[in-house]
Design a protein around this motif. Sequence first.
Motif, mmCIF file in Angstrom:
data_model
loop_
_atom_site.group_PDB
_atom_site.id
_atom_site.type_symbol
_atom_site.label_atom_id
_atom_site.label_comp_id
_atom_site.label_asym_id
_atom_site.label_seq_id
_atom_site.Cartn_x
_atom_site.Cartn_y
_atom_site.Cartn_z
ATOM 1 N N LEU A 1 44.074 47.379 36.509
ATOM 2 C CA LEU A 1 42.987 48.101 35.836
ATOM 3 C C LEU A 1 43.497 48.820 34.594
ATOM 4 N N LEU A 2 44.686 49.376 34.689
ATOM 5 C CA LEU A 2 45.264 50.045 33.519
ATOM 6 C C LEU A 2 45.546 49.018 32.420
ATOM 7 N N ALA A 3 46.068 47.860 32.821
ATOM 8 C CA ALA A 3 46.346 46.803 31.849
ATOM 9 C C ALA A 3 45.044 46.386 31.161
ATOM 10 N N TYR A 4 43.983 46.318 31.937
ATOM 11 C CA TYR A 4 42.685 45.917 31.379
ATOM 12 C C TYR A 4 42.221 46.918 30.331
ATOM 13 N N SER B 1 37.798 37.218 28.499
ATOM 14 C CA SER B 1 37.883 35.913 27.843
ATOM 15 C C SER B 1 38.311 36.001 26.375
ATOM 16 N N ALA B 2 38.616 37.204 25.913
ATOM 17 C CA ALA B 2 38.989 37.366 24.500
ATOM 18 C C ALA B 2 40.498 37.154 24.305
ATOM 19 N N ARG B 3 40.884 36.876 23.066
ATOM 20 C CA ARG B 3 42.309 36.810 22.731
ATOM 21 C C ARG B 3 42.635 37.871 21.693
ATOM 22 N N SER C 1 48.940 34.541 20.083
ATOM 23 C CA SER C 1 47.880 35.463 20.507
ATOM 24 C C SER C 1 47.848 35.530 22.034
ATOM 25 N N MET C 2 47.352 36.650 22.552
ATOM 26 C CA MET C 2 47.418 36.874 23.990
ATOM 27 C C MET C 2 46.030 37.028 24.600
ATOM 28 N N SER C 3 45.810 36.334 25.712
ATOM 29 C CA SER C 3 44.599 36.572 26.499
ATOM 30 C C SER C 3 44.929 37.648 27.527
ATOM 31 N N PHE C 4 43.909 38.164 28.205
ATOM 32 C CA PHE C 4 44.167 39.167 29.237
ATOM 33 C C PHE C 4 45.083 38.583 30.320
ATOM 34 N N GLU C 5 44.873 37.325 30.677
ATOM 35 C CA GLU C 5 45.717 36.727 31.718
ATOM 36 C C GLU C 5 47.161 36.549 31.241
#
Length: 192
Positions: free
Chosen positions: A30-33, A50-52, A86-90
Amino acid sequence: GAMGGSASLIPRDLLAEYQELTFLTKQEILLAYKRFSELLPKEERENACSARVPKRQFLTLPELRANPFQHRICQVFSTSETRDGSMSFEDFLDMLSVFSDSATSDIKSHYAFRIFDFDGDGILDRKDLEQLVNCLTGQSEESGLSSEEMDQLIQNILEESDIDKDGTINLPEFQHVVSRSPDFASSFKIVL
């Protein structure tokens, strides 16, 4: 509603899945989010899952700003089709998971090897080791090593690590070195 904080933005089944697939706790996810969505423009925060985040934006995180391997970390963990880092949340969760205290030494050393393998050919050769040393010494003129010092250092690294004496370090050799260095796991970590 909007007052419920960010917790409600990750669907519960997804949250459970993230916990299963990573070494992270629910709180850490949750903190990472929250940290990830703060890197997005306001209008994209709704869909943070779903964003990058572009690499240069991602590197503004203080935890990465100070990391000498920040660019390589983005390259290794980014699943971007265009290889733009670029980084996605996953991607971000994968990275945090590997760098967390709960990740095993084996996993850390596997990713460290990939990060240090600058040309991605599956071995650490002299060129990779030079870049590795340059990252660690800061590459500036005054802290830079002379070519003799660099050669000596790489010689030393290979003498320590290159068990089959082929002039390169492969993953098992690297893992062997790491297993003998007790502070490796603690140095290979990022905590939000």
